[in-house]
Scaffold this motif. Structure first.
Motif, PDB file in Angstrom:
ATOM      1  N   HIS A  27      15.341   9.646   8.931  1.00  0.00           N
ATOM      2  CA  HIS A  27      16.136   8.939   9.949  1.00  0.00           C
ATOM      3  C   HIS A  27      17.472   8.542   9.340  1.00  0.00           C
ATOM      4  O   HIS A  27      17.521   7.817   8.340  1.00  0.00           O
ATOM      5  CB  HIS A  27      15.380   7.693  10.439  1.00  0.00           C
ATOM      6  CG  HIS A  27      16.186   6.844  11.377  1.00  0.00           C
ATOM      7  ND1 HIS A  27      16.520   7.268  12.642  1.00  0.00           N
ATOM      8  CD2 HIS A  27      16.738   5.603  11.222  1.00  0.00           C
ATOM      9  CE1 HIS A  27      17.226   6.323  13.242  1.00  0.00           C
ATOM     10  NE2 HIS A  27      17.383   5.315  12.388  1.00  0.00           N
ATOM     11  N   ASN A  28      18.539   9.067   9.948  1.00  0.00           N
ATOM     12  CA  ASN A  28      19.907   8.769   9.465  1.00  0.00           C
ATOM     13  C   ASN A  28      20.066   9.039   7.963  1.00  0.00           C
ATOM     14  O   ASN A  28      20.663   8.261   7.221  1.00  0.00           O
ATOM     15  CB  ASN A  28      20.277   7.306   9.756  1.00  0.00           C
ATOM     16  CG  ASN A  28      20.449   7.032  11.239  1.00  0.00           C
ATOM     17  OD1 ASN A  28      20.703   7.962  12.018  1.00  0.00           O
ATOM     18  ND2 ASN A  28      20.313   5.789  11.644  1.00  0.00           N
ATOM     19  N   GLY A  29      19.490  10.129   7.535  1.00  0.00           N
ATOM     20  CA  GLY A  29      19.602  10.520   6.141  1.00  0.00           C
ATOM     21  C   GLY A  29      18.648   9.809   5.215  1.00  0.00           C
ATOM     22  O   GLY A  29      18.647  10.095   4.005  1.00  0.00           O
ATOM     23  N   CYS A  30      17.871   8.882   5.735  1.00  0.00           N
ATOM     24  CA  CYS A  30      16.925   8.130   4.902  1.00  0.00           C
ATOM     25  C   CYS A  30      15.516   8.661   5.124  1.00  0.00           C
ATOM     26  O   CYS A  30      15.132   8.973   6.260  1.00  0.00           O
ATOM     27  CB  CYS A  30      16.970   6.637   5.227  1.00  0.00           C
ATOM     28  SG  CYS A  30      18.576   5.874   4.907  1.00  0.00           S
ATOM     29  N   ALA A  31      14.749   8.767   4.067  1.00  0.00           N
ATOM     30  CA  ALA A  31      13.375   9.261   4.139  1.00  0.00           C
ATOM     31  C   ALA A  31      12.418   8.092   4.305  1.00  0.00           C
ATOM     32  O   ALA A  31      12.502   7.089   3.592  1.00  0.00           O
ATOM     33  CB  ALA A  31      13.031  10.047   2.885  1.00  0.00           C
ATOM     34  N   ILE A  32      11.516   8.241   5.251  1.00  0.00           N
ATOM     35  CA  ILE A  32      10.475   7.242   5.488  1.00  0.00           C
ATOM     36  C   ILE A  32       9.144   7.908   5.200  1.00  0.00           C
ATOM     37  O   ILE A  32       8.824   8.963   5.756  1.00  0.00           O
ATOM     38  CB  ILE A  32      10.507   6.732   6.935  1.00  0.00           C
ATOM     39  CG1 ILE A  32      11.894   6.178   7.288  1.00  0.00           C
ATOM     40  CG2 ILE A  32       9.439   5.688   7.172  1.00  0.00           C
ATOM     41  CD1 ILE A  32      12.041   5.778   8.754  1.00  0.00           C
ATOM     42  N   GLN A  33       8.363   7.307   4.332  1.00  0.00           N
ATOM     43  CA  GLN A  33       7.057   7.845   3.968  1.00  0.00           C
ATOM     44  C   GLN A  33       5.973   6.993   4.629  1.00  0.00           C
ATOM     45  O   GLN A  33       5.568   5.964   4.106  1.00  0.00           O
ATOM     46  CB  GLN A  33       6.876   7.835   2.453  1.00  0.00           C
ATOM     47  CG  GLN A  33       5.645   8.607   1.985  1.00  0.00           C
ATOM     48  CD  GLN A  33       5.733  10.095   2.334  1.00  0.00           C
ATOM     49  OE1 GLN A  33       6.746  10.735   2.063  1.00  0.00           O
ATOM     50  NE2 GLN A  33       4.696  10.625   2.954  1.00  0.00           N
ATOM     51  N   PRO A  34       5.520   7.393   5.801  1.00  0.00           N
ATOM     52  CA  PRO A  34       4.539   6.569   6.517  1.00  0.00           C
ATOM     53  C   PRO A  34       3.135   6.758   5.944  1.00  0.00           C
ATOM     54  O   PRO A  34       2.826   7.762   5.305  1.00  0.00           O
ATOM     55  CB  PRO A  34       4.631   7.081   7.946  1.00  0.00           C
ATOM     56  CG  PRO A  34       5.029   8.515   7.799  1.00  0.00           C
ATOM     57  CD  PRO A  34       5.906   8.585   6.568  1.00  0.00           C
ATOM     58  N   SER A  35       2.314   5.793   6.233  1.00  0.00           N
ATOM     59  CA  SER A  35       0.884   5.902   5.933  1.00  0.00           C
ATOM     60  C   SER A  35       0.135   5.171   7.031  1.00  0.00           C
ATOM     61  O   SER A  35       0.699   4.323   7.735  1.00  0.00           O
ATOM     62  CB  SER A  35       0.548   5.318   4.567  1.00  0.00           C
ATOM     63  OG  SER A  35       0.733   3.903   4.571  1.00  0.00           O
ATOM     64  N   SER A  36      -1.127   5.498   7.186  1.00  0.00           N
ATOM     65  CA  SER A  36      -1.888   4.919   8.294  1.00  0.00           C
ATOM     66  C   SER A  36      -3.318   4.663   7.862  1.00  0.00           C
ATOM     67  O   SER A  36      -3.857   5.315   6.958  1.00  0.00           O
ATOM     68  CB  SER A  36      -1.876   5.850   9.503  1.00  0.00           C
ATOM     69  OG  SER A  36      -2.469   7.095   9.169  1.00  0.00           O
ATOM     70  N   SER A  37      -3.919   3.694   8.537  1.00  0.00           N
ATOM     71  CA  SER A  37      -5.340   3.419   8.386  1.00  0.00           C
ATOM     72  C   SER A  37      -6.012   3.775   9.700  1.00  0.00           C
ATOM     73  O   SER A  37      -5.523   3.406  10.785  1.00  0.00           O
ATOM     74  CB  SER A  37      -5.575   1.948   8.051  1.00  0.00           C
ATOM     75  OG  SER A  37      -4.949   1.619   6.823  1.00  0.00           O
ATOM     76  N   VAL A  38      -7.115   4.501   9.627  1.00  0.00           N
ATOM     77  CA  VAL A  38      -7.757   5.041  10.823  1.00  0.00           C
ATOM     78  C   VAL A  38      -9.216   4.634  10.835  1.00  0.00           C
ATOM     79  O   VAL A  38      -9.927   4.773   9.811  1.00  0.00           O
ATOM     80  CB  VAL A  38      -7.635   6.578  10.870  1.00  0.00           C
ATOM     81  CG1 VAL A  38      -8.291   7.111  12.144  1.00  0.00           C
ATOM     82  CG2 VAL A  38      -6.188   7.016  10.788  1.00  0.00           C
ATOM     83  N   LYS A  53      -5.989   1.020   2.466  1.00  0.00           N
ATOM     84  CA  LYS A  53      -5.045   1.622   3.410  1.00  0.00           C
ATOM     85  C   LYS A  53      -4.842   3.122   3.128  1.00  0.00           C
ATOM     86  O   LYS A  53      -5.375   3.660   2.168  1.00  0.00           O
ATOM     87  CB  LYS A  53      -3.705   0.883   3.403  1.00  0.00           C
ATOM     88  CG  LYS A  53      -3.831  -0.603   3.729  1.00  0.00           C
ATOM     89  CD  LYS A  53      -2.479  -1.299   3.705  1.00  0.00           C
ATOM     90  CE  LYS A  53      -2.650  -2.780   4.027  1.00  0.00           C
ATOM     91  NZ  LYS A  53      -1.369  -3.509   4.002  1.00  0.00           N
ATOM     92  N   ASN A  54      -4.065   3.755   4.007  1.00  0.00           N
ATOM     93  CA  ASN A  54      -3.765   5.198   3.933  1.00  0.00           C
ATOM     94  C   ASN A  54      -5.045   6.014   3.799  1.00  0.00           C
ATOM     95  O   ASN A  54      -5.153   6.926   2.982  1.00  0.00           O
ATOM     96  CB  ASN A  54      -2.824   5.511   2.774  1.00  0.00           C
ATOM     97  CG  ASN A  54      -2.207   6.914   2.930  1.00  0.00           C
ATOM     98  OD1 ASN A  54      -2.024   7.395   4.036  1.00  0.00           O
ATOM     99  ND2 ASN A  54      -1.907   7.552   1.812  1.00  0.00           N
ATOM    100  N   GLN A  55      -6.020   5.650   4.609  1.00  0.00           N
ATOM    101  CA  GLN A  55      -7.289   6.358   4.599  1.00  0.00           C
ATOM    102  C   GLN A  55      -7.973   6.160   5.943  1.00  0.00           C
ATOM    103  O   GLN A  55      -7.531   5.377   6.778  1.00  0.00           O
ATOM    104  CB  GLN A  55      -8.179   5.850   3.471  1.00  0.00           C
ATOM    105  CG  GLN A  55      -8.548   4.373   3.584  1.00  0.00           C
ATOM    106  CD  GLN A  55      -9.440   3.912   2.454  1.00  0.00           C
ATOM    107  OE1 GLN A  55     -10.154   4.707   1.850  1.00  0.00           O
ATOM    108  NE2 GLN A  55      -9.401   2.608   2.161  1.00  0.00           N
ATOM    109  N   PHE A  56      -9.055   6.863   6.161  1.00  0.00           N
ATOM    110  CA  PHE A  56      -9.833   6.711   7.385  1.00  0.00           C
ATOM    111  C   PHE A  56     -11.237   6.271   7.014  1.00  0.00           C
ATOM    112  O   PHE A  56     -11.710   6.488   5.881  1.00  0.00           O
ATOM    113  CB  PHE A  56      -9.865   8.014   8.192  1.00  0.00           C
ATOM    114  CG  PHE A  56     -10.628   9.129   7.533  1.00  0.00           C
ATOM    115  CD1 PHE A  56     -11.985   9.321   7.776  1.00  0.00           C
ATOM    116  CD2 PHE A  56      -9.992   9.998   6.651  1.00  0.00           C
ATOM    117  CE1 PHE A  56     -12.679  10.353   7.184  1.00  0.00           C
ATOM    118  CE2 PHE A  56     -10.689  11.035   6.051  1.00  0.00           C
ATOM    119  CZ  PHE A  56     -12.033  11.221   6.319  1.00  0.00           C
ATOM    120  N   CYS A  57     -11.884   5.653   7.976  1.00  0.00           N
ATOM    121  CA  CYS A  57     -13.249   5.184   7.767  1.00  0.00           C
ATOM    122  C   CYS A  57     -14.067   5.459   9.022  1.00  0.00           C
ATOM    123  O   CYS A  57     -13.617   5.183  10.135  1.00  0.00           O
ATOM    124  CB  CYS A  57     -13.256   3.693   7.431  1.00  0.00           C
ATOM    125  SG  CYS A  57     -14.906   3.027   7.100  1.00  0.00           S
TER     126      CYS A  57
END
Length: 501
Positions: free
Chosen positions: A353-364, A396-400
């Motif tokens: 976004h606007n030249g900036c990198a975003i490294q998302p993570s999620s919990s599922v 976080k950054n994992q699923f269960c």
């Protein structure tokens, strides 16, 4: 415009012109046909008269010349036989001589006399026809040249004229046969007028029918267009009301309705429920701005929509950074593990976004609904939410996947959550003191207070009920009760040991 009030000026002109052209065409064709028939009839009269006169001359005149008067008499004889036939126009006959060399009748019409003179000069043996309006009458005229056929006829005429005007084969005059077509023309014009009126009426009937048909079609098209616009507006309104404006995913209400349908209906295959929460989303908003947060939400929404299309399910945004999915069990996603792996991996792809990198993570958190069982919707969501909670607590950054252990933990949490407020009110929490001893003198100088709780004669670890107290908002009441119990116990302990409080 009278009967043409429903039509434009151009349409009226076209209808009028068409009717007029057809009527005039009908009149012209009928007049031409009648005049041709009359011309043929005039030709037959002259041919019969010529044959009669010629035959008479051969049999009776014995080589003597035959006067023109006898020729006229022969013509009149054949005309008399025709008078009773009312289907023909009246016919008159005259036999003028060649202009300048006449014996008897002189042609009164100048143009006819000139035509006879032209025929005589060219020895033209053809019949000349004309149709003219003269003295308000319509005249059909046939001019038949007459030739000098014998030396006797030539010498007789030359003698009477006193000069050698003729030789054998010369044109000596003409039969001028005229048909008065005036009455037929008037009658034809009347018929043409009637035809014109009928055509106008017919055109008007067709125009009215076409106008009604066109108007009905236009009204039908307008109605269809209006209904289509209404349906499109309703569909757009329903879409706006049922879908998130930022990500385009379904809202919570749509997700719940779909879940109710699946639970109430006879589904043939199992389906998975997934609840997804972005990790550290608030940090992204705080550090990079809300526009970056919105860009991340849009990217996540697009990826979830792609996964829902792959699995034939539904993706929804519940609010904030919380998302939910319903995915049928299929070859694409045969298990919760396959779905969870896909979600964590795909959501974890970098967003720019606007030249900036975003490294998302999620919990599922994942839960399965099996066909043939009656499921409680709130229970399903509670189980899925418990799996999500476990995934977040696990790093976080994992699923269960929801399982029996999580179910027991959920029951335990429910029991503690419901019993804790009453335990605080009843002063059922105990305080255990951990003394702090001075090593040099071996004398206790302070006490560290630790809260303890016995639920149903079983000790509850502080890590359990303190965490639940923080989540439910009971932590303030818990701290106050602990302090009060600790203060009372500290007073008693100080009076016995002499330690400071």
């Amino acid at each position: 415009m009278g009967p043409f009030r429903h039509q434009s000026l151009g349409s009226v002109s076209l209808v009028f012109t068409g009717a007029l052209v057809l009527a005039l065409s009908f009149f012209s064709v009928s007049l031409w046909e009648f005049s041709r028939t009359e011309a043929d009839d005039r030709a037959r009269i002259v041919q019969l008269a010529e044959a009669f006169v010629g035959q008479y001359a051969e049999e009776h005149s014995d080589g003597m010349p035959l006067p023109a008067a006898f020729r006229r008499m022969g013509l009149e004889t054949f005309l008399q036989a025709r008078l009773g036939n009312t289907s023909h126009a009246p016919v008159t006959v005259r036999v003028p001589g060649r202009p300048g060399a006449e014996l008897g009748l002189t042609e009164p019409l100048v143009h006819v006399a000139e035509e006879i003179d032209r025929i005589a000069g060219s020895r033209d043996a053809s019949i000349h026809e004309e149709l003219r309006v003269e003295d308000w009458r319509v005249i059909g005229r046939s001019i038949f040249p007459t030739f000098a056929r014998s030396e006797v006829c030539v010498s007789c005429h030359n003698k009477e004229l006193g000069a050698d005007h003729y030789a054998v084969g010369d044109v000596m005059g003409a039969f001028v046969v005229e048909s008065d077509l005036t009455s037929y023309v008037v009658r034809g014009l009347g018929y043409a007028g009637v035809a014109f009126g009928l055509l106008l009426f017919g055109y008007q009937m067709l125009a009215n029918r076409e106008h009604r048909r066109t108007r009905a079609i236009v009204e039908l098209e307008g109605q269809v267009k209006l209904e289509r616009q209404q349906r499109e507006a309703e569909a757009h309104s329903n879409f706006v009301l049922s879908h998130d404006s930022l990500t385009g995913l379904a809202r919570r209400s749509v997700f719940m309705d779909r879940l109710k349908e699946l639970c109430a209906g006879d589904v043939e295959t199992a389906f998975f429920i997934a609840l997804l929460d972005l990790d550290e989303f608030k940090t992204i908003n705080d550090t990079m701005g809300h526009d970056a947060g919105d860009a991340l939400l849009v990217a996540v929404g697009t990826r979830l929509k792609q996964i829902s299309v792959e699995g034939g399910g539904l993706a929804a945004r519940l609010g904030g950074d919380e998302f939910a999915m319903i995915i049928p069990q299929s070859a694409t996603y045969p298990s919760m593990h396959a779905l969870g792996s896909r979600l964590v991996e795909f959501i974890g792809c970098q967003v720019t976004h606007n030249g900036c990198a975003i490294q998302p993570s999620s919990s599922v958190g994942l839960c399965v609904c099996v066909p043939g069982r009656i499921h409680d919707i709130s229970g399903l969501l509670k189980h899925t939410d418990a799996a999500l909670y476990t995934a977040k607590n696990g790093g976080k950054n994992q699923f269960c996947q929801f399982n029996e252990n999580i179910l027991q933990d959920l029951k335990r949490r429910s029991l503690i959550t419901s019993a804790l407020p009453q335990a605080i009110k009843r002063d059922e929490l105990n305080v255990v003191f951990q003394p702090k001893v001075c090593l040099s003198s071996s004398v206790p100088v302070e006490f560290e207070t630790l809260a303890r709780w016995n639920l149903n004669s079983k000790s509850v670890c502080p890590s359990e009920f303190v965490r639940i107290a923080e989540e439910t908002g009971n932590i303030l009441d818990l701290d106050l009760a602990t302090l009060m119990n600790g203060a009372r116990f500290a007073v008693r302990a100080s009076s016995q040991t002499g330690a400071s409080v």
